[in-house]
Design an enzyme around this catalytic site. Structure first.
Site, PDB file in Angstrom:
ATOM      1  N   CYS A  69       0.852  -1.185   0.000  1.00 28.00           N
ATOM      2  CA  CYS A  69       0.000   0.000   0.000  1.00 28.00           C
ATOM      3  C   CYS A  69       0.891   1.240   0.000  1.00 28.00           C
ATOM      4  O   CYS A  69       2.113   1.160   0.134  1.00 28.00           O
ATOM      5  CB  CYS A  69      -0.906  -0.003   1.229  1.00 28.00           C
ATOM      6  SG  CYS A  69      -0.001   0.146   2.794  1.00 28.00           S
ATOM      7  N   HIS A 113       4.690  -6.994   8.373  1.00 29.00           N
ATOM      8  CA  HIS A 113       4.661  -8.376   8.849  1.00 29.00           C
ATOM      9  C   HIS A 113       4.900  -9.299   7.662  1.00 29.00           C
ATOM     10  O   HIS A 113       4.019 -10.036   7.227  1.00 29.00           O
ATOM     11  CB  HIS A 113       3.320  -8.672   9.530  1.00 29.00           C
ATOM     12  CG  HIS A 113       3.128  -7.913  10.796  1.00 29.00           C
ATOM     13  ND1 HIS A 113       1.923  -7.415  11.202  1.00 29.00           N
ATOM     14  CD2 HIS A 113       4.015  -7.555  11.757  1.00 29.00           C
ATOM     15  CE1 HIS A 113       2.061  -6.790  12.355  1.00 29.00           C
ATOM     16  NE2 HIS A 113       3.330  -6.862  12.706  1.00 29.00           N
ATOM     17  N   HIS A 134       3.115   1.631  10.817  1.00 25.34           N
ATOM     18  CA  HIS A 134       2.091   1.361  11.836  1.00 25.34           C
ATOM     19  C   HIS A 134       1.989   2.471  12.876  1.00 25.34           C
ATOM     20  O   HIS A 134       0.949   2.613  13.528  1.00 25.34           O
ATOM     21  CB  HIS A 134       2.410   0.058  12.578  1.00 25.34           C
ATOM     22  CG  HIS A 134       2.459  -1.149  11.714  1.00 25.34           C
ATOM     23  ND1 HIS A 134       3.634  -1.636  11.159  1.00 25.34           N
ATOM     24  CD2 HIS A 134       1.492  -1.990  11.300  1.00 25.34           C
ATOM     25  CE1 HIS A 134       3.370  -2.727  10.460  1.00 25.34           C
ATOM     26  NE2 HIS A 134       2.086  -2.968  10.524  1.00 25.34           N
ATOM     27  N   CYS A 186       2.303   5.940   8.483  1.00 24.22           N
ATOM     28  CA  CYS A 186       1.412   6.146   7.338  1.00 24.22           C
ATOM     29  C   CYS A 186       0.530   7.366   7.601  1.00 24.22           C
ATOM     30  O   CYS A 186      -0.037   7.490   8.694  1.00 24.22           O
ATOM     31  CB  CYS A 186       0.543   4.903   7.129  1.00 24.22           C
ATOM     32  SG  CYS A 186      -0.799   5.131   5.957  1.00 24.22           S
ATOM     33  N   GLU A 241      -0.317  -1.172  15.114  1.00 25.84           N
ATOM     34  CA  GLU A 241      -1.099   0.021  14.785  1.00 25.84           C
ATOM     35  C   GLU A 241      -2.077   0.353  15.905  1.00 25.84           C
ATOM     36  O   GLU A 241      -2.231   1.523  16.286  1.00 25.84           O
ATOM     37  CB  GLU A 241      -1.870  -0.180  13.477  1.00 25.84           C
ATOM     38  CG  GLU A 241      -2.694   1.054  13.086  1.00 25.84           C
ATOM     39  CD  GLU A 241      -3.634   0.808  11.919  1.00 25.84           C
ATOM     40  OE1 GLU A 241      -4.740   1.383  11.925  1.00 25.84           O
ATOM     41  OE2 GLU A 241      -3.270   0.046  11.008  1.00 25.84           O
ATOM     42  N   CYS A 257      -8.820   1.840   5.902  1.00 19.06           N
ATOM     43  CA  CYS A 257      -8.076   2.357   4.754  1.00 19.06           C
ATOM     44  C   CYS A 257      -8.684   1.815   3.467  1.00 19.06           C
ATOM     45  O   CYS A 257      -8.951   0.611   3.352  1.00 19.06           O
ATOM     46  CB  CYS A 257      -6.612   1.944   4.859  1.00 19.06           C
ATOM     47  SG  CYS A 257      -5.612   2.484   3.459  1.00 19.06           S
ATOM     48  N   ASN A 272      -3.296  -7.997   7.391  1.00 17.60           N
ATOM     49  CA  ASN A 272      -4.099  -7.608   6.220  1.00 17.60           C
ATOM     50  C   ASN A 272      -4.159  -8.727   5.181  1.00 17.60           C
ATOM     51  O   ASN A 272      -5.181  -8.915   4.519  1.00 17.60           O
ATOM     52  CB  ASN A 272      -3.591  -6.299   5.611  1.00 17.60           C
ATOM     53  CG  ASN A 272      -2.203  -6.407   5.034  1.00 17.60           C
ATOM     54  OD1 ASN A 272      -2.002  -6.898   3.928  1.00 17.60           O
ATOM     55  ND2 ASN A 272      -1.207  -5.944   5.784  1.00 17.60           N
TER      56      ASN A 272
END
Length: 281
Positions: free
Chosen positions: A12, A40, A76, A98, A128, A194, A224
């Site tokens: 991303c 990760h 994060h 981010c 996060e 997001c 994710n």
């Protein structure tokens, strides 16, 4: 056999930004450390360590290590007290949180400061979420499922607000949101998911309808990518792999069309390696 790679699969914006900025730092600085894993995905992390950047999860070890002068905050983000600790111990901090996560952190602070009990949908131990809760006062909860949400003392909470970990499973977030709305008409909520991971999921789900098998590529510790796999396996036969060693040649030959995708912590080269291997069967 036809192999199709899903649109928008892979890093991303926030992760790509953190990696690129970290590489730029190595051109001017030495003795660099990333506070925690950048993503990760242990395969992607090799590109960090190959640049001479140390990866360290322990704040105390970073502080006490004289060979670490520059500290990178990953996408994060971290709780504000940790950043303050680094600065007090004369570490130069490069904040590559981010921008979307940073907005959620500041939103959590604003809600908490104005008297709301902040409920965050997400995994409590996810970095996060740890960062976001650091911006809240004690008046916050973290829930990862509807079952956990139903255990909250909603009647005892005066002012209630709901936000989310940006990479949370959107189905779970909206399920919890609808439950809270049915119980508290005064609920304040913000959809802080997001759009990029959601877009990855949508494109992958669209591709899944056109193929016989979906191959999800990434590190199995990635939240994710696991979320992506969990959604896809509900609509199409799917396998979650890290390397070509996880693939069964004879099994794959049973399918005419195969889709490839990866989460926002999966580098392009990792997906391409799997795609090329399957195409050469």
């Amino acid at each position: 056999m036809k192999v199709i790679k899903s649109k928008n699969a892979g890093y991303c914006m926030g992760v790509k930004r953190a990696f690129n900025n970290s590489f730029d730092i190595t051109k001017k600085h030495k003795k660099i450390c990333v506070f925690g894993e950048m993503v990760h995905n242990r395969f992607a992390l090799k590109s960090i360590t190959e640049k001479g950047i140390i990866i360290e999860n322990d704040l105390d070890k970073i502080i006490k290590n004289n060979d670490i002068e520059n500290v990178i905050i990953r996408a994060h983000g971290i709780p504000p007290y940790q950043e303050e600790t680094l600065l007090k111990n004369n570490k130069k901090v490069f904040d590559f949180t981010c921008p979307i996560v940073k907005q959620v952190q500041l939103l959590a602070k604003k809600l908490s400061d104005t008297g709301y009990t902040v409920i965050i949908t997400g995994k409590e131990t996810h970095p996060e979420v740890i960062g976001i809760t650091g911006y809240c006062k004690k008046n916050h909860y973290v829930v990862k499922s509807l079952e956990e949400a139903k255990k909250l003392p909603l009647d005892a909470i005066k002012r209630i607000a709901l936000i989310s970990q940006t990479t949370m499973n959107s189905n779970v977030f909206f399920e919890i949101l609808e439950y809270f709305k049915s119980k508290r008409k005064d609920l304040v909520y913000h959809n802080t998911l997001c759009n990029l991971p959601v877009k990855i999921q949508e494109n992958a789900l669209t591709l899944a309808k056109k193929v016989d098998l979906m191959v999800i590529v990434g590190d199995k510790l990635s939240a994710n990518t696991t979320t992506l796999y969990d959604k896809l396996k509900l609509v199409k036969k799917s396998i979650f792999v890290e390397t070509v060693n996880d693939l069964d040649k004879n099994e794959l030959k049973k399918f005419k069309k195969i889709g490839i995708t990866g989460g926002s912590s999966t580098p392009d080269w990792q997906m391409d390696e799997i795609k090329n291997w399957i195409e050469n069967l």
